[in-house]
Scaffold this active site. Sequence first.
Site, PDB file in Angstrom:
ATOM      1  CB  CYS A 236      -0.939  -0.006   1.204  1.00  0.00           C
ATOM      2  SG  CYS A 236      -2.088  -1.405   1.222  1.00  0.00           S
ATOM      3  CG  HIS A 237       0.864   3.720   2.207  1.00  0.00           C
ATOM      4  ND1 HIS A 237      -0.124   2.967   2.809  1.00  0.00           N
ATOM      5  CD2 HIS A 237       0.244   4.790   1.642  1.00  0.00           C
ATOM      6  CE1 HIS A 237      -1.296   3.567   2.628  1.00  0.00           C
ATOM      7  NE2 HIS A 237      -1.109   4.662   1.927  1.00  0.00           N
ATOM      8  N   GLY A 238       4.531   0.918   0.751  1.00  0.00           N
ATOM      9  CA  GLY A 238       5.938   0.565   0.598  1.00  0.00           C
ATOM     10  C   GLY A 238       6.714   0.395   1.875  1.00  0.00           C
TER      11      GLY A 238
END
Length: 272
Positions: A236-238
Amino acid sequence: MQSVVKAASVGQLAKASCLGVPANTALPAAAVAGPAKTYKKDGVLTSGSMSRLLPGKEGQMRIMSGISVGTQVRSIHAGNVDVPDFSYYRRSATKDPTSDNKSSIENRNAFSYVMAGTLGVSGAYTAKALVNQFVSSWSASQDVLALAKIEIKLADIPEGKNMTFKWRGKPLFIRHRTAEEIERERAIDASTLRDPQTDEDRVQQAEWLVILGVCTHLGCVPIANAGEFGGYYCPCHGSHYDASGRIRKGPAPLNLEVPVHEFMDEGTLIVG
């Protein structure tokens, strides 16, 4: 009464007075001093018409009018009213009219104390039941309590694999780590990490990692055996986590949570 007020408002009655007369007695001279006026003007109630509206026996004069004074005559009861007997409801100690209150004060106090004590105990018990019922309504339901703990057979998880279970509505990661993963994670200097924790602090047995699969950034579910550090990766956001569940790269501020768990002798893991 409404009729009297209505008539008085238009000036039909200058003054009025009431006189109570016992039943079956002759009317006083002032009450029978003249015939009643029965005139009617412009549809307004007169003293004669109001007399017929007052309560009384048929034919009995209920209102008389003089030159300037109206006299209302109503019968009252006297001597023929039965007084109820409440002796049945009285305590025996108080039925004697010649006894003083000092002779029965002990009995009366005992009765008062018993009643007060009974009401106090009943009130306390009722209050306790209500409080218990109110507090118990906040407790978890039976289906939630049934999932409060989960039992996992560790023999079903092969080495180097990660299995996901559902526990309390959250994904639970159980990882059977290899010797290479254990050695690699324990060689990391914890002081260099964003959320400093050693591998020994996060596991009870070196080969088993028990963590919640909830990313500490925004609550996403990471992917196992992925990412730059061979542990977990949140697409989702690494956010990248290592094989000990520690944050190594990305926006997540904390390591993956380690729930309360216990290893049993027969190779069973209990979480919760």
